[in-house]
Motif scaffolding. Structure first.
Motif, PDB file in Angstrom:
ATOM      1  N   ILE A   1      -3.300   3.588  -7.280  1.00 40.60           N
ATOM      2  CA  ILE A   1      -3.566   3.543  -5.841  1.00 40.60           C
ATOM      3  C   ILE A   1      -4.659   2.529  -5.534  1.00 40.60           C
ATOM      4  O   ILE A   1      -4.562   1.779  -4.554  1.00 40.60           O
ATOM      5  CB  ILE A   1      -3.923   4.947  -5.318  1.00 40.60           C
TER       6      ILE A   1
ATOM      7  N   ARG B   1      -3.114   7.900 -11.650  1.00 40.03           N
ATOM      8  CA  ARG B   1      -2.787   7.883 -10.228  1.00 40.03           C
ATOM      9  C   ARG B   1      -3.849   7.146  -9.413  1.00 40.03           C
ATOM     10  O   ARG B   1      -3.538   6.295  -8.595  1.00 40.03           O
ATOM     11  CB  ARG B   1      -2.596   9.295  -9.702  1.00 40.03           C
TER      12      ARG B   1
ATOM     13  N   SER C   1      -3.171  -1.017  -5.807  1.00 36.29           N
ATOM     14  CA  SER C   1      -2.318  -1.339  -4.660  1.00 36.29           C
ATOM     15  C   SER C   1      -3.139  -1.522  -3.399  1.00 36.29           C
ATOM     16  O   SER C   1      -2.805  -2.347  -2.544  1.00 36.29           O
ATOM     17  CB  SER C   1      -1.238  -0.277  -4.468  1.00 36.29           C
ATOM     18  N   ALA C   2      -4.235  -0.792  -3.248  1.00 34.95           N
ATOM     19  CA  ALA C   2      -5.102  -0.964  -2.086  1.00 34.95           C
ATOM     20  C   ALA C   2      -5.799  -2.324  -2.119  1.00 34.95           C
ATOM     21  O   ALA C   2      -5.928  -2.989  -1.076  1.00 34.95           O
ATOM     22  CB  ALA C   2      -6.137   0.157  -2.025  1.00 34.95           C
TER      23      ALA C   2
ATOM     24  N   ALA D   1       2.913   6.067  -7.208  1.00 32.84           N
ATOM     25  CA  ALA D   1       1.848   6.302  -8.189  1.00 32.84           C
ATOM     26  C   ALA D   1       2.200   7.517  -9.050  1.00 32.84           C
ATOM     27  O   ALA D   1       2.643   8.547  -8.538  1.00 32.84           O
ATOM     28  CB  ALA D   1       0.522   6.543  -7.473  1.00 32.84           C
TER      29      ALA D   1
ATOM     30  N   GLY E   1       2.435   1.748  -3.399  1.00 31.05           N
ATOM     31  CA  GLY E   1       1.451   2.248  -4.355  1.00 31.05           C
ATOM     32  C   GLY E   1       1.164   3.725  -4.178  1.00 31.05           C
ATOM     33  O   GLY E   1       0.998   4.459  -5.162  1.00 31.05           O
ATOM     34  N   LEU E   2       1.117   4.169  -2.939  1.00 30.24           N
ATOM     35  CA  LEU E   2       0.868   5.592  -2.675  1.00 30.24           C
ATOM     36  C   LEU E   2       2.063   6.455  -3.078  1.00 30.24           C
ATOM     37  O   LEU E   2       1.898   7.533  -3.647  1.00 30.24           O
ATOM     38  CB  LEU E   2       0.552   5.804  -1.189  1.00 30.24           C
TER      39      LEU E   2
ATOM     40  N   LEU F   1       0.834  -1.206   0.000  1.00 28.72           N
ATOM     41  CA  LEU F   1       0.000   0.000   0.000  1.00 28.72           C
ATOM     42  C   LEU F   1       0.867   1.255   0.000  1.00 28.72           C
ATOM     43  O   LEU F   1       0.604   2.193  -0.749  1.00 28.72           O
ATOM     44  CB  LEU F   1      -0.939   0.003   1.203  1.00 28.72           C
TER      45      LEU F   1
END
Length: 58
Positions: free
Chosen positions: A31, A27, A34-35, A21, A17-18, A14
């Motif tokens: 995100i 974006r 990935s979440a 991105a 990903g944040l 996570l």
């Protein structure tokens, strides 16, 4: 112990990903993916643990 490592991997996925991105229209998608990956890893860590049962004396 493997559940803890999987939870750590979920948090790392996570966070990656944040942080990684790209800017722009992709974006939100990056995100979100990935979440979902982090949620799947966390669910596997929590629900995938073997059930421990108390030993019965005979």
């Amino acid at each position: 112990m493997a559940g803890g490592a999987t939870l750590l991997a979920a948090v790392a996925a996570l966070a990656a990903g944040l942080v990684l991105a790209p800017d722009g229209t992709d974006r939100g998608f990056v995100i979100a993916v990935s979440a979902v990956l982090a949620a799947a890893l966390a669910a596997y860590a929590v629900l995938g643990e073997p059930v421990r049962r108390a030993a019965r004396g005979s």
